[in-house]
Write a protein that holds these residues in place. Structure first.
Motif, mmCIF file in Angstrom:
data_model
loop_
_atom_site.group_PDB
_atom_site.id
_atom_site.type_symbol
_atom_site.label_atom_id
_atom_site.label_comp_id
_atom_site.label_asym_id
_atom_site.label_seq_id
_atom_site.Cartn_x
_atom_site.Cartn_y
_atom_site.Cartn_z
ATOM 1 N N GLY A 1 90.578 -51.677 38.629
ATOM 2 C CA GLY A 1 90.715 -53.123 38.629
ATOM 3 C C GLY A 1 89.979 -53.821 39.751
ATOM 4 N N VAL A 2 88.938 -53.180 40.296
ATOM 5 C CA VAL A 2 88.154 -53.774 41.374
ATOM 6 C C VAL A 2 86.703 -53.886 40.935
ATOM 7 C CG1 VAL A 2 87.199 -53.354 43.671
ATOM 8 C CG2 VAL A 2 89.641 -53.048 43.265
ATOM 9 N N GLU A 3 86.090 -55.027 41.181
ATOM 10 C CA GLU A 3 84.677 -55.216 40.892
ATOM 11 C C GLU A 3 83.964 -55.674 42.159
ATOM 12 O OE1 GLU A 3 83.785 -57.598 37.481
ATOM 13 O OE2 GLU A 3 85.466 -56.804 36.317
ATOM 14 N N ARG B 1 91.434 -63.409 34.661
ATOM 15 C CA ARG B 1 90.829 -62.087 34.807
ATOM 16 C C ARG B 1 90.596 -61.747 36.271
ATOM 17 N NH1 ARG B 1 88.345 -58.059 32.235
ATOM 18 N NH2 ARG B 1 86.536 -57.050 33.190
ATOM 19 N N TYR B 2 90.266 -62.768 37.093
ATOM 20 C CA TYR B 2 89.991 -62.544 38.516
ATOM 21 C C TYR B 2 90.954 -63.383 39.351
ATOM 22 C CZ TYR B 2 85.675 -60.605 36.628
ATOM 23 O OH TYR B 2 84.754 -59.864 35.918
ATOM 24 N N PRO B 3 92.213 -62.964 39.485
ATOM 25 C CA PRO B 3 93.191 -63.759 40.244
ATOM 26 C C PRO B 3 92.898 -63.807 41.731
ATOM 27 C CG PRO B 3 94.133 -61.633 39.601
ATOM 28 C CD PRO B 3 92.820 -61.747 38.895
ATOM 29 N N HIS B 4 92.097 -62.832 42.238
ATOM 30 C CA HIS B 4 91.731 -62.838 43.653
ATOM 31 C C HIS B 4 90.223 -62.627 43.777
ATOM 32 C CE1 HIS B 4 95.814 -62.792 45.365
ATOM 33 N NE2 HIS B 4 96.129 -62.086 44.300
ATOM 34 N N ASP C 1 100.383 -56.874 41.293
ATOM 35 C CA ASP C 1 101.200 -56.426 40.149
ATOM 36 C C ASP C 1 100.679 -57.106 38.886
ATOM 37 O OD1 ASP C 1 103.146 -55.307 38.567
ATOM 38 O OD2 ASP C 1 104.717 -56.728 39.178
ATOM 39 N N ASP C 2 99.511 -56.686 38.462
ATOM 40 C CA ASP C 2 98.858 -57.322 37.319
ATOM 41 C C ASP C 2 97.947 -56.299 36.663
ATOM 42 O OD1 ASP C 2 97.403 -58.814 35.521
ATOM 43 O OD2 ASP C 2 97.108 -60.513 36.885
ATOM 44 N N ARG C 3 98.324 -55.812 35.506
ATOM 45 C CA ARG C 3 97.528 -54.779 34.831
ATOM 46 C C ARG C 3 96.246 -55.343 34.242
ATOM 47 N NH1 ARG C 3 101.481 -52.011 30.656
ATOM 48 N NH2 ARG C 3 102.024 -54.212 30.365
ATOM 49 N N HIS C 4 96.188 -56.645 34.055
ATOM 50 C CA HIS C 4 95.019 -57.254 33.427
ATOM 51 C C HIS C 4 94.061 -57.891 34.435
ATOM 52 C CE1 HIS C 4 97.038 -56.609 29.613
ATOM 53 N NE2 HIS C 4 98.100 -57.237 30.092
ATOM 54 N N GLY C 5 94.575 -58.265 35.586
ATOM 55 C CA GLY C 5 93.740 -58.953 36.562
ATOM 56 C C GLY C 5 92.883 -57.998 37.376
#
Length: 503
Positions: A83-85, A204-207, A45-49
């Motif tokens: 939101g995936v790299e 930016r990369y919480p996981h 639940d993170d639009r920026h991460g």
């Protein structure tokens, strides 16, 4: 595999928290990691991460991209799973830390760039090993607890005085250059010196998921732990028995220790879907694991076999291999000899006597990679190195820009296309390796390189070196073809390939 096994499903559906997955060979690590990635993105639940999946090879990254894209097409609302790299560990570090922020610790007034060791200007950047000068780019870092950073160089791993090594590294960094081995060193310095950058990256990369985590070395470990300390959750996926980077300090210890932590969810994948039972049994004896095989024993002759041979008698070994194939009813065209290095593959395929010297050698290697092995990517890299060697020394960062995957500026893309055309066309570009080297191949290369340099100057503003013709002179060029015929009828592959039968 279409349906996930119970162990795989448990991993995919686990809550968002740090995880360490220890998986055997053939256990579906890629399928599990891709589905875990999609499941995490849905739960975040993170639009920026962003969630980032990292691995250690471009082949693995390409596979993850393909599988993840396919998964998006099959899942409801898949098009919204942004939101995936997905990237290699080194490209992630370079694009997020070194290139944008490396100048803060490297002392340079430009964007840092990667060097590969063959750039002409690097001749001025050396370090003394006590007997002779060694390239600064050959320096390797060794982190020793309680002692600090130590440095070594060469296959003999000669220890270098830390003060001399540091001075050499800083001199190279002063022009904005760094090597593969030193990139993580500068990235770690950035994270330790800049807490705001550390927190911004963790935001930016919480996981962060790392595949093939057994290949994490000490510096990569420190970088991941710095990001974790700033708030990022790190998950690892790998097999300590499949490490290939032990030479650079990656022992698998980090994966083992991480799984034992109280704040980490340790999981196992213990079913091998790839190998037959006899192979799994041998793997279990070698690794001390107790994995199970999903496959049954096939009707055709298969399994693991061993025979010794003398290095000087590889012809006899190949004949023995061909005889075994005949007994098993396997056609030679369906078999391959898998070698641990390109050098071995070349020798077993019949080999060519080394020709060319200096810059000319890069073009020789490019022609052989293209015409013998069909490795156009490697041919392109060698050709780029050769072309940059013919240019004025002012084009220091050009080679790094040309062979970097993705993120190229439009001008660099146009230049790459021009060089690709040169590499792919043996009729008007890089001459065929089937030509006699001294009487046909070298003269053709000289003429075509001149035409290429004129085009690069007119269309891309590049300046050729004053002595570029001398660099293509007939030094160590023989009166024979560059490429000998392959006489065995077996495919000779480097270890990164996937042939059906291996030596």
């Amino acid at each position: 595999m279409i349906e996930l096994s119970p162990q795989q499903r448990e991993i995919v559906e686990a809550p968002l928290r740090p995880m360490a997955v220890s998986a055997c060979a053939g256990s579906g690590k890629t399928a599990t990691a891709v589905r875990r990635l999609a499941a995490m993105r849905r739960r975040l639940d993170d639009r920026h991460g962003h969630i980032v999946l990292l691995s250690f090879s471009n082949v693995a990254v390409d596979t993850f991209y393909k599988d993840y894209s396919t998964l998006l097409q099959t899942e409801p609302g898949g098009s919204r799973l942004g939101g995936v790299e997905i990237a290699t560990v080194d490209s992630f570090i370079a694009s997020n830390i070194i290139r944008p922020h490396g100048h803060l610790v490297m002392g340079c007034a430009r964007t840092p760039f990667l060097v590969h060791g063959s750039e002409p200007f690097l001749a001025n950047f050396t370090v003394w090993d006590g007997k002779r000068s060694q390239p600064t780019t050959a320096l390797q870092l060794v982190t020793v607890t309680g002692v600090g950073l130590q440095f070594e160089v060469g296959r003999a791993k000669t220890a270098i005085d830390p003060k001399a090594a540091t001075e050499a590294i800083r001199k190279l960094a002063g022009v904005g250059a760094y090597s593969h081995a030193l990139g993580s060193f500068w990235a770690l310095k950035v994270l330790r010196a800049q807490p705001l950058i550390r927190r911004a990256l963790a935001r930016r990369y919480p996981h962060i998921l790392v595949d093939e985590a057994q290949d994490i070395g000490k510096l990569h470990q420190l970088i991941l732990m710095a990001l974790q300390g700033a708030g990022a959750q790190v998950s690892l996926n790998g097999d300590v028995n499949q490490g290939i980077y032990e030479f650079s300090g990656a022992t698998g210890a980090f994966l083992r220790q991480y799984a034992a932590r109280d704040d980490v969810d340790g999981r196992m994948l213990e079913t091998n879907f790839r190998s037959i039972p006899s192979i799994v049994a041998i793997a279990n004896k070698l690794s001390g694991r107790s994995d199970t095989a999903a496959r049954t024993t096939p009707i055709t002759l298969s399994g693991a076999y061993y025979f010794a041979y003398n290095k000087e008698e590889k012809n006899n070994a190949l004949n023995a291999f061909a005889a075994l194939l005949s007994q098993a009813g396997i056609a030679v065209k369906d078999a391959a000899v898998l070698c641990r290095s390109a050098e071995w593959a070349g020798a077993w395929a019949g080999g060519e006597e080394e020709q060319g010297q200096g810059v000319l050698r890069h073009f020789v290697d490019a022609a052989i990679q293209r015409d013998k092995f069909g490795r156009f990517d490697e041919a392109f890299k060698y050709c780029c190195t050769g072309v940059v060697g013919l240019l004025d020394e002012g084009h220091r960062s050009l080679l790094s820009e040309l062979i970097r995957r993705g993120g190229c500026e439009r001008s660099s893309l146009a230049l790459r296309r021009a060089l690709w055309r040169f590499v792919k066309d043996p009729a008007s570009g890089l001459p065929s390796a089937s030509l006699v080297a001294d009487t046909a191949w070298q003269p053709a290369l000289l003429a075509r390189a001149g035409a290429l340099l004129a085009t690069l100057s007119a269309e891309h503003g590049l300046k050729c070196g004053a002595n570029w013709k001398a660099k293509l002179a007939r030094r160590n060029i023989l009166n024979r073809r560059l490429l000998d015929r392959q006489i065995w009828g077996l495919r000779m592959c480097q270890g990164s390939a996937s042939p059906p039968f291996i030596r």
